[in-house]
Design a protein around this motif. Structure first.
Motif, mmCIF file in Angstrom:
data_model
loop_
_atom_site.group_PDB
_atom_site.id
_atom_site.type_symbol
_atom_site.label_atom_id
_atom_site.label_comp_id
_atom_site.label_asym_id
_atom_site.label_seq_id
_atom_site.Cartn_x
_atom_site.Cartn_y
_atom_site.Cartn_z
ATOM 1 N N ASN A 39 -28.823 7.967 9.116
ATOM 2 C CA ASN A 39 -28.773 9.255 8.426
ATOM 3 C C ASN A 39 -27.865 9.197 7.198
ATOM 4 O OD1 ASN A 39 -30.141 11.050 10.589
ATOM 5 N ND2 ASN A 39 -28.568 9.923 11.716
ATOM 6 N N PRO A 40 -28.079 8.245 6.295
ATOM 7 C CA PRO A 40 -27.127 8.071 5.191
ATOM 8 C C PRO A 40 -27.088 9.245 4.218
ATOM 9 C CG PRO A 40 -29.088 6.758 4.805
ATOM 10 C CD PRO A 40 -29.205 7.324 6.194
ATOM 11 N N GLU A 41 -28.131 10.056 4.195
ATOM 12 C CA GLU A 41 -28.182 11.190 3.271
ATOM 13 C C GLU A 41 -27.742 12.496 3.917
ATOM 14 O OE1 GLU A 41 -28.727 11.011 0.022
ATOM 15 O OE2 GLU A 41 -28.820 8.851 0.284
ATOM 16 N N SER A 42 -27.253 12.431 5.160
ATOM 17 C CA SER A 42 -26.909 13.649 5.881
ATOM 18 C C SER A 42 -25.423 13.973 5.766
ATOM 19 C CB SER A 42 -27.277 13.511 7.362
ATOM 20 O OG SER A 42 -26.882 14.675 8.057
ATOM 21 N N GLY A 90 -23.525 13.263 2.236
ATOM 22 C CA GLY A 90 -24.947 13.250 1.899
ATOM 23 C C GLY A 90 -25.144 13.177 0.400
ATOM 24 N N ASP A 91 -26.336 13.528 -0.050
ATOM 25 C CA ASP A 91 -26.666 13.557 -1.478
ATOM 26 C C ASP A 91 -26.343 12.258 -2.212
ATOM 27 O OD1 ASP A 91 -27.620 16.178 -1.332
ATOM 28 O OD2 ASP A 91 -25.609 17.008 -1.635
ATOM 29 N N GLY A 92 -26.475 11.134 -1.549
ATOM 30 C CA GLY A 92 -26.245 9.845 -2.190
ATOM 31 C C GLY A 92 -24.774 9.506 -2.426
ATOM 32 N N GLN A 93 -23.880 10.306 -1.888
ATOM 33 C CA GLN A 93 -22.453 10.035 -2.064
ATOM 34 C C GLN A 93 -21.894 9.312 -0.852
ATOM 35 O OE1 GLN A 93 -19.988 13.266 -3.762
ATOM 36 N NE2 GLN A 93 -21.807 14.511 -3.392
#
Length: 167
Positions: free
Chosen positions: A88-91, A123-126
């Motif tokens: 879940n890298p974008e969560s 999330g959001d690529g950060q």
């Protein structure tokens, strides 16, 4: 805003973020064994298929400056938390997860290795952001109270000579 650095005498524009290629634990693996024992990419590291690390950002406020000092660090994770993040890298709806700081920073004359931290997922690529446990360790104090611009540049210059690169 231009800044005349008391460390190097150069004029700088803004603070650079610095980051480290891999966790200290991976550096402990002999070079000739790393290709077999260490799986590493820009965000994750697994050593011996049992030690798990994520790359994250530790931010320190800088007094009278609108920019923080950003440090790309590695933090250990237990396998189930590591796998939750990998899946879940974008969560931003996971964690926060406990981890040990796994980057050796020279801060206030004391080692930062193995400080207790919490990884907060955005999330959001950060990358996740790291909060160091509230203690009297100089890194923990700096994260709470901030640093002067001179102290931030001294830290940057001290660490640019290590195996580091810009985030």
């Amino acid at each position: 805003m231009p800044y005349l650095c008391s460390c190097c005498g150069e004029t700088h524009e803004g603070l650079p973020d610095i980051g480290f290629d891999q966790p200290a634990f991976a550096y402990a693996v002999p070079k000739e064994e790393r290709s077999e024992r260490v799986r590493l990419n820009e965000d994750y590291c697994v050593v011996d298929d049992r030690y798990y690390f994520i790359r994250a950002v530790l931010e320190i406020p800088v007094h009278d400056h609108d920019q923080t000092l950003g440090i790309g660090v590695w933090v250990s994770q237990k396998d189930e938390n590591f796998n939750t993040y990998v899946k879940n890298p974008e969560s931003a709806d996971i964690g926060p997860f406990f981890g040990w700081l796994s980057t050796e920073l020279r801060f206030g004359g004391e080692s930062s290795l193995h400080l207790k931290t919490m990884a907060h997922f955005r999330g959001d690529g950060q990358r996740p952001y790291i909060v160091v446990e509230l203690t009297d360790h100089p890194l923990s104090v700096a994260q709470r109270n901030g640093l002067s611009l001179d102290a931030a540049w001294a830290f940057i210059h001290e660490h640019l000579d290590l195996d580091s690169n810009h985030l």
